[in-house]
Motif scaffolding. Structure first.
Motif, PDB file in Angstrom:
ATOM      1  N   ARG A 225      -3.168  11.454   6.024  1.00 32.67           N
ATOM      2  CA  ARG A 225      -4.599  10.089   6.728  1.00 32.67           C
ATOM      3  C   ARG A 225      -3.742   8.893   7.387  1.00 32.67           C
ATOM      4  N   SER A 226      -2.772   8.297   7.396  1.00 31.31           N
ATOM      5  CA  SER A 226      -2.114   7.253   8.145  1.00 31.31           C
ATOM      6  C   SER A 226      -1.740   7.403   8.959  1.00 31.31           C
ATOM      7  N   VAL A 227      -0.493   8.503   8.688  1.00 32.18           N
ATOM      8  CA  VAL A 227       0.020   9.146   9.849  1.00 32.18           C
ATOM      9  C   VAL A 227      -0.936   9.931  11.188  1.00 32.18           C
ATOM     10  N   LEU A 228      -1.650  10.013  10.547  1.00 31.51           N
ATOM     11  CA  LEU A 228      -3.396  10.881  11.904  1.00 31.51           C
ATOM     12  C   LEU A 228      -3.303   9.928  12.362  1.00 31.51           C
ATOM     13  N   PHE A 229      -4.001   8.397  12.165  1.00 30.03           N
ATOM     14  CA  PHE A 229      -4.996   8.018  12.544  1.00 30.03           C
ATOM     15  C   PHE A 229      -3.985   6.705  13.129  1.00 30.03           C
ATOM     16  N   ARG A 230      -3.598   6.213  11.973  1.00 30.74           N
ATOM     17  CA  ARG A 230      -2.623   4.977  12.991  1.00 30.74           C
ATOM     18  C   ARG A 230      -1.208   5.205  13.738  1.00 30.74           C
ATOM     19  N   HIS A 231      -0.158   7.069  13.746  1.00 27.92           N
ATOM     20  CA  HIS A 231       0.133   7.209  14.710  1.00 27.92           C
ATOM     21  C   HIS A 231       0.629   8.277  15.093  1.00 27.92           C
ATOM     22  N   VAL A 232      -0.234   9.628  15.083  1.00 26.67           N
ATOM     23  CA  VAL A 232      -0.484  10.483  15.806  1.00 26.67           C
ATOM     24  C   VAL A 232      -1.729  10.493  16.638  1.00 26.67           C
ATOM     25  N   LEU A 233      -2.459  10.179  16.710  1.00 28.47           N
ATOM     26  CA  LEU A 233      -3.746  10.362  17.718  1.00 28.47           C
ATOM     27  C   LEU A 233      -3.074   8.759  17.865  1.00 28.47           C
ATOM     28  N   LYS A 234      -2.609   7.256  18.263  1.00 33.26           N
ATOM     29  CA  LYS A 234      -2.459   6.637  19.495  1.00 33.26           C
ATOM     30  C   LYS A 234      -1.325   7.505  20.465  1.00 33.26           C
ATOM     31  N   ASN A 235      -0.247   7.836  19.310  1.00 37.74           N
ATOM     32  CA  ASN A 235       0.487   8.142  20.595  1.00 37.74           C
ATOM     33  C   ASN A 235       0.334   9.188  21.077  1.00 37.74           C
ATOM     34  N   ALA A 236      -0.936  10.541  21.195  1.00 40.25           N
ATOM     35  CA  ALA A 236      -1.507  11.469  21.830  1.00 40.25           C
ATOM     36  C   ALA A 236      -2.419  10.890  22.539  1.00 40.25           C
ATOM     37  N   SER A 237      -2.830   9.916  22.597  1.00 44.22           N
ATOM     38  CA  SER A 237      -3.877   8.984  23.004  1.00 44.22           C
ATOM     39  C   SER A 237      -3.938   9.466  24.957  1.00 44.22           C
ATOM     40  N   GLY A 238      -2.456   9.068  25.597  1.00 43.84           N
ATOM     41  CA  GLY A 238      -2.538   8.475  26.450  1.00 43.84           C
ATOM     42  C   GLY A 238      -2.696   9.570  27.522  1.00 43.84           C
ATOM     43  N   PRO A 239      -2.594  10.844  27.254  1.00 45.18           N
ATOM     44  CA  PRO A 239      -3.091  11.904  28.383  1.00 45.18           C
ATOM     45  C   PRO A 239      -4.763  12.179  27.509  1.00 45.18           C
ATOM     46  N   VAL A 240      -4.818  12.322  27.093  1.00 45.02           N
ATOM     47  CA  VAL A 240      -6.398  12.948  27.088  1.00 45.02           C
ATOM     48  C   VAL A 240      -6.660  11.016  27.423  1.00 45.02           C
ATOM     49  N   VAL A 241      -6.894   9.890  27.564  1.00 45.46           N
ATOM     50  CA  VAL A 241      -7.579   9.139  28.705  1.00 45.46           C
ATOM     51  C   VAL A 241      -6.995   8.926  29.471  1.00 45.46           C
ATOM     52  N   THR A 242      -5.991   9.632  30.256  1.00 45.51           N
ATOM     53  CA  THR A 242      -6.041  10.357  31.431  1.00 45.51           C
ATOM     54  C   THR A 242      -7.263  11.527  31.970  1.00 45.51           C
ATOM     55  N   LEU A 243      -7.253  12.122  31.364  1.00 43.03           N
ATOM     56  CA  LEU A 243      -7.962  12.799  31.495  1.00 43.03           C
ATOM     57  C   LEU A 243      -9.117  12.521  31.214  1.00 43.03           C
ATOM     58  N   SER A 244     -10.145  11.605  30.617  1.00 43.50           N
ATOM     59  CA  SER A 244     -11.070  11.328  30.652  1.00 43.50           C
ATOM     60  C   SER A 244     -11.365  10.439  31.932  1.00 43.50           C
ATOM     61  N   GLY A 245     -10.618   9.916  32.175  1.00 45.20           N
ATOM     62  CA  GLY A 245     -10.746   9.291  33.874  1.00 45.20           C
ATOM     63  C   GLY A 245     -11.098  10.091  34.834  1.00 45.20           C
ATOM     64  N   LEU A 246     -10.516  11.090  34.647  1.00 48.92           N
ATOM     65  CA  LEU A 246     -10.208  11.890  36.165  1.00 48.92           C
ATOM     66  C   LEU A 246     -11.843  13.075  35.802  1.00 48.92           C
ATOM     67  N   LEU A 247     -12.199  13.290  34.255  1.00 51.84           N
ATOM     68  CA  LEU A 247     -13.268  13.703  33.912  1.00 51.84           C
ATOM     69  C   LEU A 247     -14.361  12.596  34.892  1.00 51.84           C
ATOM     70  N   VAL A 248     -14.562  12.240  34.514  1.00 50.86           N
ATOM     71  CA  VAL A 248     -15.245  11.090  35.277  1.00 50.86           C
ATOM     72  C   VAL A 248     -15.679  11.573  36.826  1.00 50.86           C
ATOM     73  N   VAL A 249     -15.117  11.381  37.441  1.00 52.49           N
ATOM     74  CA  VAL A 249     -14.806  11.786  38.606  1.00 52.49           C
ATOM     75  C   VAL A 249     -15.099  12.899  39.056  1.00 52.49           C
ATOM     76  N   SER A 250     -14.714  14.096  38.259  1.00 54.45           N
ATOM     77  CA  SER A 250     -15.196  15.621  38.306  1.00 54.45           C
ATOM     78  C   SER A 250     -16.549  15.301  38.313  1.00 54.45           C
TER      79      SER A 250
END
Length: 315
Positions: A225-250
């Motif tokens: 659980r610590s690996v998932l929430f403190r490390h994996v999700l944080k490091n995988a969030s960059g492209p997801v945040v970018t896609l969310s910004g593009l999503l607003v435009v669409s």
């Protein structure tokens, strides 16, 4: 300091961008087919009458002069008046803005929550869960939004009258009715958005799970659980945040169709009405509002990226 630098840099770029977009939209709208004098006077007007109305509206001036007149007033916060109804453009846009923002923001929240949740579950479990997310995502992105909207209306407004088929209720009037009036268009807009975010989240998390530093953390006995929430999700969030910004435009473009289908008086329907009437000040006002929204979304996306990963180059 880093976040302040990112904000200052993006705001500096936003000024020429806003000017360029306003200039291009002004030229395209001016050169497009249509005659506002004909719309105002009707089909029985003579050429002389149309020419007189065109002169009174200032539309007989050279195009650069028309743009400069509009820009000089816009820089002072005056977006002019509608050529058709003579109503203030700012008041027209302000009355329509809550509809478009409600659709966009509610769809974004639903899409991000469900997309990240589905992507995370499928990345952790893999196997059948991952294949189910892939298949449902591809299906959701392939379904035409107008067809899905009609299906939702028939199912949940006609057969099961749970939600209204059209109209918008302001939040200040009734929060529950506001949510009910947005339910069907938001679900319709969010379907393909959830699919895209789920696929992006799962892909990034799978890659991160296979990285060396995650393997090292697991080897050292760190809880999953610590690996998932403190490390994996944080490091995988960059492209997801970018896609969310593009999503607003669409989503801003998608709201135009949803407002028309569900009978909502938002910025999208206002833009369509103004284009039909060749109402240039209103068209320019909608373009300015949409451009400002896009600039703010890009700014927030860059700030989120810089906060999540300081190593990201914000130049």
């Amino acid at each position: 300091m880093r976040l302040a630098s990112v904000m200052a840099r993006r705001l500096a770029w936003s000024v020429p961008l806003l000017l360029l977009v306003s200039l291009i939209s002004f030229v395209l709208a001016s050169l497009g087919p249509g005659d506002v004098a004909g719309v105002i006077l009707g089909t029985g007007a003579t050429d002389a009458q149309r020419a007189e109305v065109t002169r009174q509206l200032g539309l007989d001036a050279p195009l650069p002069e028309q743009y400069w007149n509009w820009l000089s007033h816009a820089l002072r916060g005056d977006l002019g008046s509608s050529l058709y109804s003579h109503e203030s453009v700012t008041s027209m846009l302000s009355s329509r803005l809550p509809v478009t923002l409600s659709l966009t923001l509610l769809t974004l929240v639903l899409s991000v929550v469900l997309g990240i949740l589905l992507g995370t579950v499928s990345a952790i479990r893999g196997g059948a869960a991952a294949r189910l997310v892939d298949a449902s995502s591809l299906m959701a992105m392939a379904v035409p939004s107008f067809w899905f909207a009609a299906l939702l209306v028939v199912a949940f407004a006609v057969w099961l009258p749970l939600f209204p088929a059209s109209g918008y209720v302001p939040f200040t009037m009734s929060p529950s009715m506001w949510l009910s009036s947005l339910a069907l268009p938001v679900v319709c807009l969010a379907t393909s958005s959830v699919a895209g975010l789920a696929l992006q989240t799962r892909g990034q998390m799978v890659v991160t799970f296979q990285s060396d530093f995650v393997r090292a953390l697991r080897a050292n006995g760190l809880p999953t659980r610590s690996v998932l929430f403190r490390h994996v999700l944080k490091n995988a969030s960059g492209p997801v945040v970018t896609l969310s910004g593009l999503l607003v435009v669409s989503l801003l473009g998608g709201t135009v169709l949803m407002e028309a289908i569900f009978g909502m008086a938002g910025l999208g329907t206002l833009a369509v009405e103004a284009t039909t009437r060749h109402d240039l000040p209103v068209i320019q006002g909608v373009v300015v509002y949409f451009t400002v929204i896009v600039i703010l979304v890009n700014l927030l996306t860059d700030l989120a990226q810089a906060a999540l990963n300081p190593r990201v180059d914000s130049a």
